[in-house]
Design a protein around this motif. Structure first.
Motif, short mmCIF file in Angstrom:
data_model
loop_
_atom_site.label_atom_id
_atom_site.label_comp_id
_atom_site.label_asym_id
_atom_site.label_seq_id
_atom_site.Cartn_x
_atom_site.Cartn_y
_atom_site.Cartn_z
N ALA A 75 0.86 -1.19 0.00
CA ALA A 75 0.00 0.00 0.00
C ALA A 75 0.89 1.23 0.00
N VAL A 76 0.30 2.36 -0.38
CA VAL A 76 1.04 3.63 -0.42
C VAL A 76 0.27 4.67 0.38
N ALA A 77 0.96 5.33 1.30
CA ALA A 77 0.39 6.43 2.08
C ALA A 77 1.19 7.69 1.78
N VAL A 78 0.51 8.80 1.61
CA VAL A 78 1.18 10.04 1.22
C VAL A 78 0.53 11.23 1.91
N THR A 79 1.36 12.18 2.32
CA THR A 79 0.83 13.42 2.88
C THR A 79 0.10 14.21 1.80
N ARG A 80 -1.13 14.59 2.10
CA ARG A 80 -1.91 15.35 1.12
C ARG A 80 -2.30 16.74 1.64
N ARG A 81 -2.11 16.97 2.96
CA ARG A 81 -2.45 18.27 3.55
C ARG A 81 -1.97 18.31 4.99
N PRO A 82 -1.81 19.52 5.57
CA PRO A 82 -1.59 20.81 4.92
C PRO A 82 -0.11 20.97 4.61
N GLY A 83 0.24 22.07 3.91
CA GLY A 83 1.63 22.30 3.59
C GLY A 83 1.77 23.22 2.40
N LEU A 84 2.97 23.30 1.85
CA LEU A 84 3.21 24.09 0.65
C LEU A 84 2.63 23.33 -0.54
N GLY A 309 -1.19 5.83 7.80
CA GLY A 309 -1.82 5.26 6.61
C GLY A 309 -2.27 3.83 6.84
N TRP A 310 -1.42 3.04 7.51
CA TRP A 310 -1.79 1.66 7.84
C TRP A 310 -3.04 1.64 8.71
N ARG A 311 -3.10 2.53 9.71
CA ARG A 311 -4.26 2.59 10.59
C ARG A 311 -5.52 2.91 9.80
N MET A 312 -5.41 3.84 8.86
CA MET A 312 -6.55 4.19 8.04
C MET A 312 -7.01 3.02 7.18
N LEU A 313 -6.05 2.30 6.63
CA LEU A 313 -6.38 1.14 5.80
C LEU A 313 -7.08 0.06 6.61
N GLN A 314 -6.70 -0.11 7.88
CA GLN A 314 -7.37 -1.08 8.74
C GLN A 314 -8.83 -0.73 8.96
#
Length: 337
Positions: A75-84, A309-314
C-alpha cells in the motif's frame, strides 16, 4: 502489511517503509536546509523543484534500506495536507503513479494527524489524551479521542511557536533553522537575563490559546525594556530568555487544559517537540504523563505517514486517484461561538 510512506509537505523529502503500522523498516529524510539557509526561511519554489529531483531516489533508497522490493510493497500512504501546495503535489503525484502502476491501495494522510501519531510508532498509547502539536506552521492543543477524532481546544491567534523561533533567530542572526540555533545557543545562556512578557489570554474562549507576536516583538524591538540591567546582552542570553518564555507559554496552557479536562496524559508532536527546554519543562510538570517521540520522529518524516496510513487502511479508508492536495485545513482552527 508493508506500507510505503511519502512525505513532502515542506522542505524535507522523505520516504519510509513501515510494517503493520509500527515496525519501521526504513525512514529516510533528505533535508533542504542548506538550500534555504541564505534566505532564513523555506522558499516554496526552491522546495518543490528539489522534491522533483529527489523523490524517486529517496523512495528507491528507502526500499533498499528496508530490504523490500517494489513487488513487496502492499500500500502507499502520502501526505496530502496541509503544507506548501507545490511540495505536496510532488509527493502526491509520485504516490499516485506508484500506486496506479502496482495496482495498490492509496491513502491520503493528514500531516497534522500524522505528527500526533508519531509517538504511537514507538509505544502503545491509550486514548483519549491531550495532544500538543508544535511546529513552524502550527501550534495546537487538542483533545484526542482516536487517531482521526480530535477536538481543538486552543491554538495560536497569530504566529506559530516554531515561526516565532525562526523570526527571532533571523533578526538576530542566530542561524537557520531558527529552532535548532536558539536551542543550541540557549545551553550557554542565562534565561533570566531578559524577562520577556507572556500573553494575557486567560479568560473565556481564549483560555487555551497562545500568542507569540508580542513575545516576538519584545525580543526584536524592545530588548532594553526587558533586560535585567546586569547580565550580558549576548545572543546566548537573548536566546535562552526567549526560549524559556516561549516554552512557558506552551506549558501553562497545556497544564490548564489538563486540569480542566481531567486528561493527565499529554502526547507531543511536531518539529518543536525536539526542543530540549520543552522536553525538560513539560516532562517535569507534576501529575502529567508526557510522551514525546524520539528526536528522529519529531520533524517531518514519512514513517509517521506510513504508520497512520496503515491505521486508516485497517478502518477501510482509501483514496482515489482524483485525490488532491490542500494547503490549509479548516478543522485545525478552533471554532469560536
Amino acid at each position: 502489511m508493508r506500507v510505503l510512506g511519502i512525505e513532502s509537505s515542506c522542505d524535507e523529502c522523505s520516504a519510509a517503509i513501515v510494517e503493520d503500522g509500527r515496525r519501521v523498516l526504513s525512514n529516510l529524510v533528505l533535508s533542504q536546509v542548506d538550500l534555504h539557509k541564505p534566505y532564513y526561511g523555506v522558499v516554496p519554489e526552491i522546495a518543490s523543484r528539489q522534491h522533483v529531483e529527489w523523490i524517486r531516489g529517496v523512495v528507491e533508497d528507502a526500499l533498499a534500506e528496508a530490504g523490500v522490493t517494489v513487488a513487496q510493497v502492499e500500500a502507499v500512504a502520502v501526505t496530502r495536507r496541509p503544507g506548501l501546495i507545490g511540495s505536496l503535489l510532488v509527493g502526491l503525484s509520485f504516490a499516485k503513479g506508484f500506486a496506479w502502476a502496482r495496482r495498490l491501495p492509496l491513502v491520503g494522510v493528514d500531516h497534522i494527524l500524522a505528527h500526533l501519531y508519531a509517538p504511537h510508532l514507538e509505544r502503545d498509547i491509550p486514548y483519549p489524551y491531550l495532544g500538543l502539536l508544535v511546529s513552524g506552521g502550527h501550534t495546537i492543543i487538542a483533545r484526542v479521542e482516536r487517531w482521526d477524532a480530535i477536538e481543538v481546544l486552543g491554538t495560536t491567534i497569530d504566529d506559530a511557536c516554531g515561526e516565532a523561533f525562526d523570526k527571532v533567530a533571523k533578526y538576530h542572526g542566530m542561524g537557520f533553522p531558527g529552532g535548532v540555533a536558539i536551542d543550541r545557543l540557549s545551553k550557554s545562556g542565562d534565561p533570566d537575563a531578559f524577562r520577556f512578557p507572556k500573553p494575557n489570554l486567560h479568560k473565556g474562549d481564549a483560555r487555551y490559546d497562545v500568542s507569540y507576536s508580542g513575545l516576538k516583538t519584545a525580543v526584536i524591538h524592545q530588548l532594553d525594556r526587558f533586560w535585567n540591567g546586569t547580565s550580558e546582552r549576548s545572543l546566548a542570553n537573548i536566546a535562552a530568555s526567549f526560549q524559556r518564555t516561549a516554552v512557558d507559554i506552551l506549558v501553562d496552557r497545556v497544564a490548564r487544559a489538563a486540569a480542566d479536562t481531567g486528561l493527565r496524559r499529554v502526547v507531543v508532536g511536531g518539529g518543536v517537540a525536539a526542543n530540549s527546554r520543552l522536553r525538560e519543562r513539560l516532562g517535569a510538570e507534576p501529575g502529567l504523563e508526557v510522551i514525546f517521540p524520539s528526536l528522529a520522529l519529531c520533524g517531518d518524516n514519512a514513517a509517521m505517514v506510513a504508520g497512520l496510513g496503515w491505521r486508516m487502511l485497517q478502518d477501510g479508508k482509501t483514496s482515489g486517484l482524483d485525490l488532491n492536495a490542500e494547503a490549509r485545513v479548516s478543522m485545525f482552527k478552533r471554532r469560536y461561538p
